[in-house]
Design a protein around this motif. Sequence first.
Motif, short mmCIF file in Angstrom:
data_model
loop_
_atom_site.label_atom_id
_atom_site.label_comp_id
_atom_site.label_asym_id
_atom_site.label_seq_id
_atom_site.Cartn_x
_atom_site.Cartn_y
_atom_site.Cartn_z
N ASN A 268 13.34 -31.68 14.81
CA ASN A 268 12.85 -32.78 15.59
C ASN A 268 11.49 -32.53 16.11
OD1 ASN A 268 13.21 -34.64 16.58
ND2 ASN A 268 15.56 -35.34 16.37
N VAL A 271 12.32 -35.50 20.76
CA VAL A 271 14.19 -35.84 21.10
C VAL A 271 13.69 -36.91 22.74
CG1 VAL A 271 16.35 -35.64 21.14
CG2 VAL A 271 14.60 -33.81 19.83
N LEU A 278 19.82 -37.40 21.80
CA LEU A 278 20.53 -36.20 21.43
C LEU A 278 22.15 -36.30 21.03
CD1 LEU A 278 19.98 -33.09 21.15
CD2 LEU A 278 20.88 -33.38 23.86
N TRP A 281 23.05 -35.60 17.37
CA TRP A 281 23.00 -34.67 16.30
C TRP A 281 24.11 -33.00 16.93
CZ3 TRP A 281 19.23 -32.68 13.11
CH2 TRP A 281 18.34 -33.67 13.28
N MET A 296 15.38 -28.56 18.24
CA MET A 296 15.62 -30.20 18.60
C MET A 296 14.06 -29.99 19.66
SD MET A 296 17.36 -32.09 17.71
CE MET A 296 17.45 -31.63 16.14
#
Length: 601
Positions: A268, A271, A278, A281, A296
């Motif tokens: 990703n 973020v 976040l 997720w 991330m």
Amino acid sequence: MSITHDIKRHLKLGCLFLFLFSGISCAEQNTQKVTADKVLIKARVYTVDVNNPWAEAVAVKNGKIIFVGSNREAQDYIAKQTKVIDLQGRMVVPGFQDAHVHPLEGVSLTTFMGCDLIPLSDTETNPETWIDELKKCNKIDFPHDWILGGGHAIQDVLKLKRMPKLVLDEAFPDKPAAFMEKSSHSMWVNSKALEIVGITKDTPDPQGGLIFKDPQTGEPTGLLSDSAGDELMHKALQRSPKLQQARYEALMLSQDFMAKYGLTSITNGRVYWERGNLEPWLRAEKEGTLKARSIMALWAYPHLQDDFQLPKLKSMYRDDRDSLLRLSQIKFYSDGVVINNSAAVVEAYNHLIHPFAKPFGLNYFTEKRLAKYITELEKVGFDAHIHGLGDRAVKESLNAIESAQKANSKLKLQTRHQITHVALARKEDIPRFAKLNVTANIQINHDTGDYGTGVELDKKIDYKHVHIDDPDYWFKIVGDVDVEFSPVHPIIESGGRMVFSSDWDVSSIDPIVSIQNAVNILDGKMSKDEAIATAIKGYTLNPAYIMRHDDMTGSIEVGKYADLVVLDSNLFELPKQKIKQAKVLLTLLSGNETYRAKEYR
């Protein structure tokens, strides 16, 4: 030599090697009578394992690969309870790994940013004609108090005869409205939005951004470039229970979409942890709904103070490699994009798109500050994921990494930093990727474009109307400068590690589009089969390296996770201009099905 002959030859060599060095024949490998949960047979398995590149069958138990070899040997792993998948000669490759995606943004135009301008901009390039359609977005039930959307090109808005905000004021007189252009590096907003966030003619440009202002009055026009747009969106998309639910639903949509294209690992690429991006997720991890190994890259905010941001980022580091969710990269923007004149360049731009554009681009993070952050954060374990698009940004990013290596000499061989985009690079900087062990993460996944062959520049061309959809826009805006454009082959030739990724939602998520484009780029520099192998590795084992799980995924080898993709065609056997027609039929994560095509039942 046929692929079938090649498979058999490698199988025989593998058996000989096994016998010579272990005293065990291929027929005796399964002496413990291990039973597989799942066995794929009668396949053309391209393993991305240099020691055993081709096989016919793969056996899986408890999510991991326990056998790679021939159809005959695979029978030893099959019992009554084993699920056997006869692939009838179809191709199997390691699960694709996209090292740069934006999953929430990728589906945002159908969720929390639902005012979609793409159909309008595709049919009519004059935003004045969009007003009636824009008004319909007032009826959308957004999970926040704004009208949000995107999909237009900044060049269309720049051609307006009046200030862009006034067009949106007609459609949205009472609510704040903001629209992200297709590169994601500028926002088109109305007067109400400017009022809410406090942007006036006296507001200075933020670090890494520009507030477009009228040359005569200084009044904000309604266009915000780069970090100026980011900061507005931080306020528009502040977390709330309703918005967090919408974000989670968007994440679930993106999981299915990514699996459809064979993705089993993703990064990703941005973020926004202060916004609340976040949390969806973390919820998906807790509820077991993730369908890909997800890294991330936590956003480094240009406007936050270092004494607050650095400790906060350090506290968020998490890297359990068996977990599907890891917080192990930091996303830095060194610069912006060429189309906004915000990519950082060594030589002044050939054309400036507006009166306040900076001739040499801009920096979100200066070289000095970038070096400071990398030096501090790599001590914790973070790897840097740096947006470096212009040649100056690439140079400064390499300089910052080199500075960190000097400061943390004991960590030099442990870091796995990367620079993404690398649209322009100075020739003297190309060898530095290999020298500093910095991975180039490049996007070549547009369906059109020549990816670096160049164009003849004509002083009579009206560069003001260069459009982002023009495949030659880089060359027309940047000018005739001595740089490498998208230097895929130069970096590979100099020994650098090459990763291909999509930057979805900016362009196509389909890895096979990139594989075909790589073959075109490398045509004449290596054979077609070598180019395909290079491209597949750039979407499997090489991204696994920068995600720090190349010993667990990225190739089809015993002991690794069974992250696999079944394709309807053998890429090596397709004509090079038809490679992108290949489709994913089946995606497996740890041997479990995450996607199956309707036609493959």
